[in-house]
Design a protein around this motif. Structure first.
Motif, PDB file in Angstrom:
ATOM      1  N   ALA A   1      38.512 -28.557  47.693  1.00  0.00           N
ATOM      2  CA  ALA A   1      39.245 -28.034  48.876  1.00  0.00           C
ATOM      3  C   ALA A   1      38.080 -27.768  49.808  1.00  0.00           C
ATOM      4  N   SER A   2      38.675 -28.327  51.246  1.00  0.00           N
ATOM      5  CA  SER A   2      37.899 -28.160  52.228  1.00  0.00           C
ATOM      6  C   SER A   2      38.529 -28.011  53.656  1.00  0.00           C
ATOM      7  N   GLY A   3      37.822 -27.719  54.373  1.00  0.00           N
ATOM      8  CA  GLY A   3      38.638 -27.505  55.822  1.00  0.00           C
ATOM      9  C   GLY A   3      38.391 -26.070  56.162  1.00  0.00           C
ATOM     10  N   HIS A   4      39.464 -25.577  56.953  1.00  0.00           N
ATOM     11  CA  HIS A   4      39.098 -24.380  57.582  1.00  0.00           C
ATOM     12  C   HIS A   4      39.365 -22.999  56.459  1.00  0.00           C
TER      13      HIS A   4
ATOM     14  N   GLY B   1      35.291 -25.729  48.394  1.00  0.00           N
ATOM     15  CA  GLY B   1      34.458 -25.928  47.133  1.00  0.00           C
ATOM     16  C   GLY B   1      35.484 -26.552  46.148  1.00  0.00           C
ATOM     17  N   VAL B   2      34.908 -26.922  45.116  1.00  0.00           N
ATOM     18  CA  VAL B   2      35.592 -27.752  43.839  1.00  0.00           C
ATOM     19  C   VAL B   2      36.054 -26.608  42.817  1.00  0.00           C
TER      20      VAL B   2
ATOM     21  N   GLY C   1      43.399 -35.167  44.883  1.00  0.00           N
ATOM     22  CA  GLY C   1      42.970 -33.787  44.907  1.00  0.00           C
ATOM     23  C   GLY C   1      42.185 -33.446  45.843  1.00  0.00           C
ATOM     24  N   GLY C   2      42.096 -34.024  47.114  1.00  0.00           N
ATOM     25  CA  GLY C   2      40.981 -33.792  48.240  1.00  0.00           C
ATOM     26  C   GLY C   2      42.038 -32.964  49.091  1.00  0.00           C
TER      27      GLY C   2
END
Lengths: 443, 346
Positions: A243-246, A251-252, A328-329
């Motif tokens: 999980a990334s972004g705003h 994290g994973v 899963g990105g």
């Protein structure tokens, strides 16, 4: 509390060391399997588990393994695809960095099932330090008799090698990976033949993602049927999500497949909501190549059902209203994000990473990047938006490998769902000079 | 033997035949154009994507259609396969897309290019391309380089068909040229511009479908349509010695291998491919070096050699495919009948 299979010991200090890994039950599955089980049984359990490839395509692993040709006197290979380069995906790195022995154990187990005496872990060049961690783990395993000749007295021989790539996204495509592993230029091969028949050095080969191979360990430990009970429908088991972004907690995360997307974004257990309490604008759910979805479509399907983190639910509605779980990105964008700018970043990436072998991708990816740059600079016309749409349709499905699609899908989806934003860039370039200001006004 | 139907024409072909080869057995308009495939070179094809076709039915056993267009040069036929090429508007549209991609970075410098008149990309552009380009950015540029004293490499014109790489791999020893860099920046090159020094290196010129690799001994001497091709041979210790001379009067301007109607080097009587050596190609430029067999039969549908260059110009806005439809490909034009007579080209 979510079920953790892969990352249950990820915070144990020194879990990357063999002794600590074994204290926490490591290699016990391997020992039991080599002593009591036949390769056929392992394959059977994997089939029963319903495990699907975690690299992006989601192909059933058991089925892939059963396709492996088994001619007499020809070696078979297992290759682990650790060339994780999709923008927004970093789960394999975390897994290998923290618990390298889980991958090594999975490699030996899988090789045992496939009857492969040699396996390779092909890792992307940028992960050179992770390669060192893996090499240390492999060295420890050799010293403990878990690799090499006659493993644990079972009569099964296996050698595992780590090969570092030179930093090319295209080498994550399985046949390009094999070419690179053979020491050639990493160009995708023309299929058929598929690697299951003629892969590495022309021999039958299985190529699996890091997470897929690691998941074999808990599957054999708990049994395929038990594993299949986790998750929802045909999306069985757990999945690592980068999980990334705003979001507040990037994290994973290991999730049980079937968690609602809304819960994943807003629950404190996972992403913890959007930074600064802003509104959600869009999500790229499975790595940069899958279609972007706006808030209303990522939280609920077109039928109004809650969207779940599973292969089927994310794919619901096809590309018109759905997307893919992919690798899963999970990239979250808040209301201040410029979709056009984001798309330009993606397009630049695919232009840079195209191998140049087939014409639509070689020429088309660069063309799309140039047009997007033109629109971003405020020189675009409405015709350019249609042209972009046309170019992506001329790339999609016309190329040797899926990089063409990976480059075309984000462009198509951004125009499909955010066309008005592209039009604003064209018709009112002044208003977008201050991106933040512009987007705040929109809501 | 598998039975395959291409554009409603059934044909029975040996096991393992590709769709493209099956189409060539039928012949005529339904043959997909091929820029990178070369039947005499192993593992060629699949790169340029101009030969894509739609497979409507995979086989008699598994009648499902194939989800994407396939490269006909690399897809083998199955019994009961149904293929659509020119009878599928969708497929023609997809091909036009590929042709556009091949042309966006091409310099379109045909007026000063030695390959003009026998260039496959020129033909492809006329038959499948659009009148106008939608590409408005600077084109990709490379400096032309000399690879050896006889071969010029113009990377600007290259479509990365990999044919020359396969030649270097398969018919010459000590290969020193290949593809460097990737994506749009990919280029054919030799290691640090090293000269290609090999008895058979000149064959890369013959297999090049565009003007990227040209013969330095012929450059700017004449236009190909002003020359008269004749078949000739000599006793050569290195190769078969069977060549085509491109003459102007008594002067031999160029020596090439003999090519068939698909633009590929012909086979000799014993079934091997008639590649020629550099000595025959570059050094034997005197008419007395050769025993002349007679005028060559130009069996290609090139816009210029088939003498409908003017028609094409006049109807440039007309639907080219429709126009070509009335004139079957593989029109036999014998030299001396005026087809390549300079007086006919104004």
């Amino acid at each position: 509390m979510s079920k953790k299979l892969l990352l249950k010991n990820d915070h144990v200090p020194y879990i990357n060391k063999l002794s600590v890994y074994r204290e926490h039950g490591g290699y016990s599955v391997l020992e039991k399997t080599l002593k009591n089980t036949s390769p056929e049984n392992v394959l059977e359990e994997v089939k029963k588990s319903g495990l699907r490839g975690r690299g992006g395509a989601g192909f059933p692993t058991g089925l892939k393994w059963s396709f492996l040709a088994r001619p007499e006197g020809v070696p078979r290979y297992l290759v682990c695809n650790a060339d994780e380069s999709e923008p927004g995906t970093f789960k394999d790195r975390y897994l290998m960095e923290r618990i390298p022995h889980l991958l090594v154990e999975g490699m030996i187990l899988s090789s045992f099932a496939l009857g492969a005496n040699t396996s390779y872990i092909y890792i992307r060049g940028e992960y050179f330090y992770v390669a060192r961690i893996l090499e240390q783990a492999i060295e420890e395993a050799y010293a403990a008799g878990l690799l090499g000749k006659n493993i644990l007295g079972s009569g099964f021989n296996h050698d595992c090698y780590v090969q570092v790539g030179a930093g090319a996204y295209i080498c994550g495509e399985e046949t390009a990976l094999l070419e690179s592993l053979e020491g050639k230029r990493g160009n995708p091969r023309i299929k058929p033949p598929f690697p299951a028949v003629a892969g590495l050095y022309g021999c039958p080969t299985v190529v699996n993602n890091v997470e897929t191979i690691a998941a074999i360990v808990p599957i054999i430990e708990m049994g395929g049927e038990e594993y299949a009970k986790i998750g929802v429908g045909k999306s069985t088991g757990t999945k690592l999500i980068s999980a990334s972004g705003h979001i507040n907690n990037p994290g994973v995360y290991e999730i049980e497949l079937g968690v609602p997307v809304e819960e994943f974004i807003y629950s404190a257990q996972y992403c913890g909501g959007i930074r600064g309490g802003r509104k959600l604008k869009a999500v790229v759910a499975g790595g940069s190549s899958v279609p972007i979805l706006p808030t209303e479509l990522i939280l609920k399907t077109a039928n109004g059902e809650p969207r779940l983190m599973s292969y089927e639910s994310l794919g619901d509605g096809g590309f018109a209203t759905g997307t893919m779980l992919g690798s899963g990105g999970f990239i979250v964008m808040d209301e201040d994000t410029s979709i056009v700018k984001n798309l330009y970043t993606f397009a630049r990436f695919y232009h840079h990473e195209s191998c140049g072998q087939c014409s639509p991708c070689r020429e088309g990816t660069g063309w799309m990047e140039k047009i997007l740059h033109k629109i971003l600079e405020g020189h675009g016309t409405l015709k350019d938006i249609d042209l972009l749409w046309d170019i992506q349709s001329k790339i999609e499905g016309k190329t040797i490998c899926p990089l063409g699609e990976a480059a075309a899908w984000p462009v198509a989806a951004a125009i499909r769902h955010f066309r008005s934003e592209f039009e604003d860039y064209v018709t009112n370039p002044e208003s977008i000079k201050d991106i933040k200001h512009y987007y705040r006004l929109q809501n | 033997m598998p039975l395959v139907t291409i554009d409603d024409i059934p044909v029975e072909v040996p096991e393992g035949t590709t769709i493209l080869e099956a189409a060539r057995m039928i012949g005529g308009d339904i043959v997909p154009p091929a820029m990178c495939y070369y039947s005499k070179l192993k593992t060629s094809g699949g790169y340029c994507r101009t030969c894509i076709v739609k497979v409507e039915q995979g086989s008699a056993k598994d009648p499902r259609p194939m989800p994407k267009p396939v490269a006909s040069c690399r897809t083998t036929v199955m019994d009961g396969m149904v293929v659509r090429n020119i009878t599928s508007p969708e497929n023609l549209e997809a091909r036009a897309g590929v042709v556009e991609m091949l042309l966006i970075n091409h310099p379109l410098d045909c007026p000063v290019c030695d390959q003009a008149g026998e260039c496959h990309l020129q033909d492809l552009g006329y038959e499948h391309g659009k009148e106008e380009t939608r590409f408005e950015f600077p084109r990709r540029e490379f400096e032309p380089i000399d690879i050896g004293e006889n071969i010029k490499l113009h990377m600007n014109r290259c479509i990365l068909c990999y044919r020359c790489v396969k030649v270097a791999d398969q018919i010459t020893d000590g290969r020193c040229h290949g593809v460097v860099n990737r994506g749009e920046a990919a280029e054919i090159s030799t290691y640090i511009e090293k000269a290609i020094d090999n008895d058979f290196s000149g064959n890369v010129i013959d297999v090049c479908p565009v003007g990227a690799l040209t013969d330095r001994t012929f450059r700017f001497k004449s236009r190909v349509w002003y020359t008269k091709p004749v078949d000739a041979h000599r006793d050569c210790a290195k190769c078969c010695g069977k060549v085509r001379l491109w003459n102007q009067g008594e002067e031999v301007l160029r020596v090439t291998a003999r090519k068939d109607k698909w633009g590929e080097v012909e086979d000799t009587a014993d079934g091997s491919t008639a590649w020629i050596c550099n000595e025959c190609r570059f050094d034997k430029k005197h008419i007395n070096d050769w025993t002349i067999e007679g005028p060559s039969k130009i069996d290609r549908h090139s816009v210029i050699s088939a003498n409908h260059y003017e028609t094409t110009l006049r109807n440039i806005k007309a639907d080219t495919i429709k126009m070509m439809g009335s004139k079957p490909h593989g029109d036999k034009v014998t030299l001396g009948t005026g087809a390549l007579d300079p007086n006919n080209i104004h």
